[in-house]
Design a protein around this motif. Structure first.
Motif, PDB file in Angstrom:
ATOM      1  N   ALA A  33       0.816  -1.218   0.000  1.00 33.50           N
ATOM      2  CA  ALA A  33       0.000   0.000   0.000  1.00 33.50           C
ATOM      3  C   ALA A  33       0.845   1.260   0.000  1.00 33.50           C
ATOM      4  CB  ALA A  33      -0.920   0.002   1.218  1.00 33.50           C
ATOM      5  N   VAL A  74      -4.963   5.137   3.555  1.00 36.53           N
ATOM      6  CA  VAL A  74      -4.859   3.681   3.421  1.00 36.53           C
ATOM      7  C   VAL A  74      -5.872   3.006   4.340  1.00 36.53           C
ATOM      8  CG1 VAL A  74      -3.361   1.657   3.786  1.00 36.53           C
ATOM      9  CG2 VAL A  74      -2.404   3.757   2.807  1.00 36.53           C
ATOM     10  N   ARG A 110      -5.664   3.995  -0.982  1.00 38.09           N
ATOM     11  CA  ARG A 110      -5.292   2.611  -1.250  1.00 38.09           C
ATOM     12  C   ARG A 110      -5.954   1.686  -0.226  1.00 38.09           C
ATOM     13  NH1 ARG A 110      -1.657   6.672  -0.208  1.00 38.09           N
ATOM     14  NH2 ARG A 110      -0.009   5.366   0.712  1.00 38.09           N
ATOM     15  N   GLN A 120      -7.242   2.581  -5.304  1.00 38.20           N
ATOM     16  CA  GLN A 120      -6.514   1.362  -5.644  1.00 38.20           C
ATOM     17  C   GLN A 120      -6.987   0.229  -4.729  1.00 38.20           C
ATOM     18  OE1 GLN A 120      -2.177   1.606  -6.135  1.00 38.20           O
ATOM     19  NE2 GLN A 120      -2.360   3.818  -5.880  1.00 38.20           N
TER      20      GLN A 120
END
Length: 353
Positions: free
Chosen positions: A167, A242, A264, A289
């Motif tokens: 990540a 994240v 992410r 992502q």
């Protein structure tokens, strides 16, 4: 030797304790380790249950590689102990070394890691008095920690290191960690803080104080009626760069919703359910992502050893069991009424024996 054999896919009845299993012998390039302690992982339960499914059938009964598994098999990936035998090509001065074993049985790089063999799955592991492994994977370890404490680290912490690396978590960023009272989750909290990140954790009731003590700035109850709102409140008006998830299940969409644009989401487990639903417009309009991750590389293991030997990580040993009580240990593991990791001690005999 004494060992627990997994005799097929199924329930705890598939775990058979025996005291007459032939001692393994170290082959060329291998060492034999007398096991001091072996840690439990979710992979042990999922492998026993054959719960990994297949690409075409989520309910298919398979091992973690989504392939048939050879039985009987001795499980147990996380091994701490001492070398007591070396095979041809390995110097005798290794006998007596205290070691921690890297359980990932691959040669090459990240591509090979994806289809790696795993100790206790494709090769007999540490739920036994003795185990053989390639010599280069038995790493000398210098630490005042007990074998039981050392055995809490390998799979969980290398998995967490791999997740954070995949990540690209950077200093100053915010990460949301799910399952923060479990093995991988608690490792994620510690390792993210070591990177200088801010951690907002999700954990069960009664475990929030312990998660905060690991370094989480805020902890959200996993049973919150509105997880998205609870996370937003804990984030204090900010968004996370994240999400590091080992839970998945119904919380998946809420977790995606807390990510900042270009955020992410990295996942290495699905203990609340591996099949999820979301609105893909959230993914592409916010340019998120989605990153899959499993286990850790040999380089991750080397970094883990450095952290351990520097005393930078807390071993979260929640309990230990004699080898003969592995089925009981797995039942306790499945209930999740503990904080950290459980291990078995092959040197200890059944309670009352």
């Amino acid at each position: 030797m004494r060992a627990v054999l997994l005799t097929g896919f199924g329930g705890p009845e598939r775990l058979v304790y025996r005291e007459d299993v032939p001692d393994p012998r170290a082959a060329a390039g291998e060492v034999r380790v007398r096991v001091g302690a072996a840690g439990l992982n979710n992979t042990d339960l999922w492998t026993r249950q054959g719960a990994y499914g297949s690409a075409g059938d989520p309910s298919a009964t398979t091992g973690w590689r989504r392939e048939p598994l050879r039985f009987p098999r001795i499980q147990g990936a996380d091994v701490a102990g001492r070398i007591d035998q070396v095979g041809p090509g390995v110097t005798a001065d290794r006998i007596g070394q205290r070691v921690l074993v890297d359980p990932m049985l691959y040669h090459g790089g990240e591509r090979e890691l994806v289809t790696t063999d795993y100790l206790g799955s494709e090769r007999d592991g540490g739920f036994a008095e003795l185990v053989t492994v390639p010599a280069e994977l038995a790493h000398p370890v210098r630490s005042p920690l007990s074998d039981a404490e050392l055995a809490t680290f390998p799979t969980a912490y290398t998995t967490a290191l791999r997740m954070l690396g995949r990540a690209g978590l950077a200093e100053g960023e915010t990460v949301v960690v799910t399952g923060a009272s479990g093995g991988v989750g608690s490792a994620l909290v510690q390792l993210a803080r070591a990177r200088g990140a801010r951690v907002v954790a999700v954990a069960g009731a009664g475990k929030h104080k312990a998660v905060r003590e690991l370094g989480a700035e805020a902890v959200v109850d996993r049973a919150a009626p509105d997880l998205a709102a609870a996370l937003a409140d804990a984030l204090g008006g900010r968004e996370a760069e994240v999400v590091a998830d080992v839970v998945a299940g119904p919380s998946f969409s809420a977790l995606l919703g807390v990510l900042a644009p270009l955020g992410r989401y990295v996942v290495a487990g699905g203990i609340a359910g591996p099949v999820v639903q979301t609105d893909l417009r959230t993914v592409y309009l916010r340019q998120l992502q989605l990153i899959g991750s499993s286990f850790g590389t040999h380089a991750d293991f080397a970094r883990l050893l450095a952290h351990i030997e520097a005393g930078e990580l807390r071993p979260l040993l929640a309990g230990s069991y004699p080898l003969a009580e592995l089925a009981t240990a797995q039942a306790e593991f499945e209930r999740k009424n503990f904080f950290g990791k459980l291990v078995v001690l092959p040197g200890e005999h059944r309670t009352g024996a």
